[in-house]
Design an enzyme around this catalytic site. Sequence first.
Site, PDB file in Angstrom:
ATOM      1  N   HIS A 119       0.827  -1.213   0.000  1.00 42.05           N
ATOM      2  CA  HIS A 119       0.000   0.000   0.000  1.00 42.05           C
ATOM      3  C   HIS A 119       0.860   1.262   0.000  1.00 42.05           C
ATOM      4  O   HIS A 119       0.452   2.304  -0.520  1.00 42.05           O
ATOM      5  CB  HIS A 119      -0.943  -0.010   1.206  1.00 42.05           C
ATOM      6  CG  HIS A 119      -2.035  -1.026   1.092  1.00 42.05           C
ATOM      7  ND1 HIS A 119      -3.076  -0.897   0.204  1.00 42.05           N
ATOM      8  CD2 HIS A 119      -2.230  -2.201   1.738  1.00 42.05           C
ATOM      9  CE1 HIS A 119      -3.886  -1.943   0.315  1.00 42.05           C
ATOM     10  NE2 HIS A 119      -3.386  -2.753   1.235  1.00 42.05           N
TER      11      HIS A 119
ATOM     12  N   GLU B 299      -8.412   5.166  -6.642  1.00 41.50           N
ATOM     13  CA  GLU B 299      -7.424   5.550  -7.643  1.00 41.50           C
ATOM     14  C   GLU B 299      -8.039   6.377  -8.766  1.00 41.50           C
ATOM     15  O   GLU B 299      -7.454   6.536  -9.835  1.00 41.50           O
ATOM     16  CB  GLU B 299      -6.753   4.296  -8.231  1.00 41.50           C
ATOM     17  CG  GLU B 299      -7.649   3.382  -9.031  1.00 41.50           C
ATOM     18  CD  GLU B 299      -8.362   2.332  -8.192  1.00 41.50           C
ATOM     19  OE1 GLU B 299      -8.705   1.276  -8.749  1.00 41.50           O
ATOM     20  OE2 GLU B 299      -8.573   2.562  -6.986  1.00 41.50           O
TER      21      GLU B 299
END
Length: 324
Positions: free
Chosen positions: A195, A228
């Site tokens: 991450h 995203e």
Amino acid sequence: MFFEDEVGAADAAEVTRQTLIDTQQRLGVMMDVMPMGLLIHTRQGVIYANQEAARMLGSQQSEIVGRHFLDYLDDNGDELAAQIEKAFEGLSRIETSEATITAKNGSVRTVRIIAGSLPWQGNPVIQILLQDITDLKLIQLKLERLSLSDELTGAFNRRHAFALGNALMNDEGCQFSVVLLDLDRFKSVNDTYGHYGGDLALQALSRTAQAFLNTACPSASFARIGGEEFMLLLPHANEMQAADAADRLRRQIELVEVRASERGFGFTASFGVAVRLPLHKSFQDIVSDADEALYRAKSSGRNCVILASKSRLKALGRGGTSST
């Protein structure tokens, strides 16, 4: 007896004079330790400035005397001149104002200003109180920025992006375009680089987009609207102008390299473009068209730009295909 009375009167007068001098000195000390700047001002200029006022103005107290307060202002001069004139005309207190001051030493301060008349006979005299609110303003700006921006990437957040879009939508004569972009195969980035690597990729994309827009489309807004996914809001841009901007940004993103630990990696992004059309009844309608175009970009091989309109979809870039 008369002589003694005369001596007593002289002594009393001297005591009174010394008391007045002492009082003036004490008042001067009290005014100098005030947490606010104080200027005593005639129409011609300053006749007294305390130490806090001198600090704000970046000058010695003696240097301020004789100058006009308005000479120190960077902005809001006309409004303050009118308010100060009201004070000279006898208004005991007026509404506060704010202005920025560039001091002699080059420092810029934001001050809150209160002006009011003083009950002096003869030549009108006013007092101007100055409160340094520079730090408070910086805190307010940070809070405002936090309320409008995404913490991770520094882009605008979804709420602000939609507020801007709805504002454009309320202008019936305004043409604008919406571009949605999505980082390709983001799950794979997270799986491979963690991450932390994913966060670095999102931050790099945001930096690239904002640097590009600052030069190519300074009126555009850039926002992270989830995960995203990002949004470009392009005022006054038609479909082809938005497509050109999106494709140039796509090529800039291809050049980005992210360093995660010892490994570096690149990434691409897919784009969907929609222009405002008469059939759109809300900003969400335009976003939905852009989202459908983005979905088609993902389905068409990614790393491409697809335009949505009432009658066609067109792919631009590597991996895209035309569709009608």
